[in-house]
Write an enzyme that holds these catalytic residues in place. Structure first.
Site, PDB file in Angstrom:
ATOM      1  N   GLY A 160       0.792  -1.221   0.000  1.00 47.31           N
ATOM      2  CA  GLY A 160       0.000   0.000   0.000  1.00 47.31           C
ATOM      3  C   GLY A 160       0.825   1.271   0.000  1.00 47.31           C
ATOM      4  O   GLY A 160       0.260   2.370   0.026  1.00 47.31           O
ATOM      5  N   ASP A 161       2.141   1.149  -0.047  1.00 47.19           N
ATOM      6  CA  ASP A 161       3.006   2.330  -0.009  1.00 47.19           C
ATOM      7  C   ASP A 161       3.094   2.947  -1.403  1.00 47.19           C
ATOM      8  O   ASP A 161       3.593   2.320  -2.345  1.00 47.19           O
ATOM      9  CB  ASP A 161       4.400   1.935   0.486  1.00 47.19           C
ATOM     10  CG  ASP A 161       5.296   3.139   0.696  1.00 47.19           C
ATOM     11  OD1 ASP A 161       5.362   3.624   1.837  1.00 47.19           O
ATOM     12  OD2 ASP A 161       5.914   3.602  -0.283  1.00 47.19           O
TER      13      ASP A 161
END
Length: 217
Positions: A160-161
């Site tokens: 999710g970065d």
């Protein structure tokens, strides 16, 4: 007494880095371009989480200013001190009501022993993620950063970065992806050293190597 200075002290010639590079030619080029990476040890797990919560949706400079003010107010930032300090005093340093609530949540869990920083190192990655994300205010990304930058776990990818995804799309643009995000496609080649690959991708951003067009490494 000797204290470990670096959580990660990575050099391209280390055996595990060479093993990682043998599985990924483009990552190999990036690693050799960047060279060594050092990540300092974070001595206190509670302070690490407090700093992470303060930093949510803030610039690095603004977050550091608030953390230093909090440190000045508290002396040493511990669960007991946070819980014993009046809310209005904590708000003065620049903490929003929500963030103060999140920090107190962590302090309460630590004080009651549900979050024991002396024992988390004995837990596996997903156990730690479940424990931390059960605390209001801590999401999966924050838990994954805790795994990497506090515990030094070597096989973590934060899907999710946004920065990590952007760097992966840049590095592997020449390969095509078949409609799959490059980070998802490539991480299987990095095991069991996914964290090392992640650190080099982040460092590529820090050094302004990641642009709209692929860089000729």
């Amino acid at each position: 007494m000797f204290r470990l200075q670096y959580l990660f002290d990575i050099h391209p010639n280390h055996n595990y880095v060479r093993e990682l590079c043998n599985n990924d030619s483009l990552l190999n080029k990036l690693i050799n371009r960047i060279g060594y990476i050092r990540i300092p040890v974070q001595q206190d797990g509670f302070q690490y989480l407090v700093r992470s919560l303060i930093g949510q949706q803030l610039s690095t400079k603004a977050a550091e200013t608030i953390f230093l003010r909090l440190e000045q107010l508290c002396g040493k930032i511990t669960p007991d001190v946070i819980l014993a300090t009046a809310e209005e005093d904590l708000r003065i340093v620049g903490l929003s009501k929500n963030k103060l609530g999140y920090i107190r949540n962590v302090a309460e869990r630590a004080k009651e022993g549900a979050l024991d920083f002396r024992k988390v190192g004995d837990m596996d990655d997903e156990e730690i993620v479940r424990l931390l994300t059960s605390i209001k205010g801590i999401g999966r990304w924050t838990a994954e950063m805790f795994l990497i930058f506090y515990l030094g776990r070597q096989d973590v990818v934060s899907f999710g970065d946004s920065g990590l995804n952007r760097a992966a799309e840049w590095l592997y643009a020449s390969e095509g992806s078949g409609g799959q995000p490059q980070l998802h496609r490539k991480h299987v080649h990095w095991k069991p050293y996914s964290t090392i690959a992640s650190l080099y991708l982040w460092e590529a951003i820090n050094r302004s190597l990641v642009h709209d067009e692929p860089l000729n490494l």
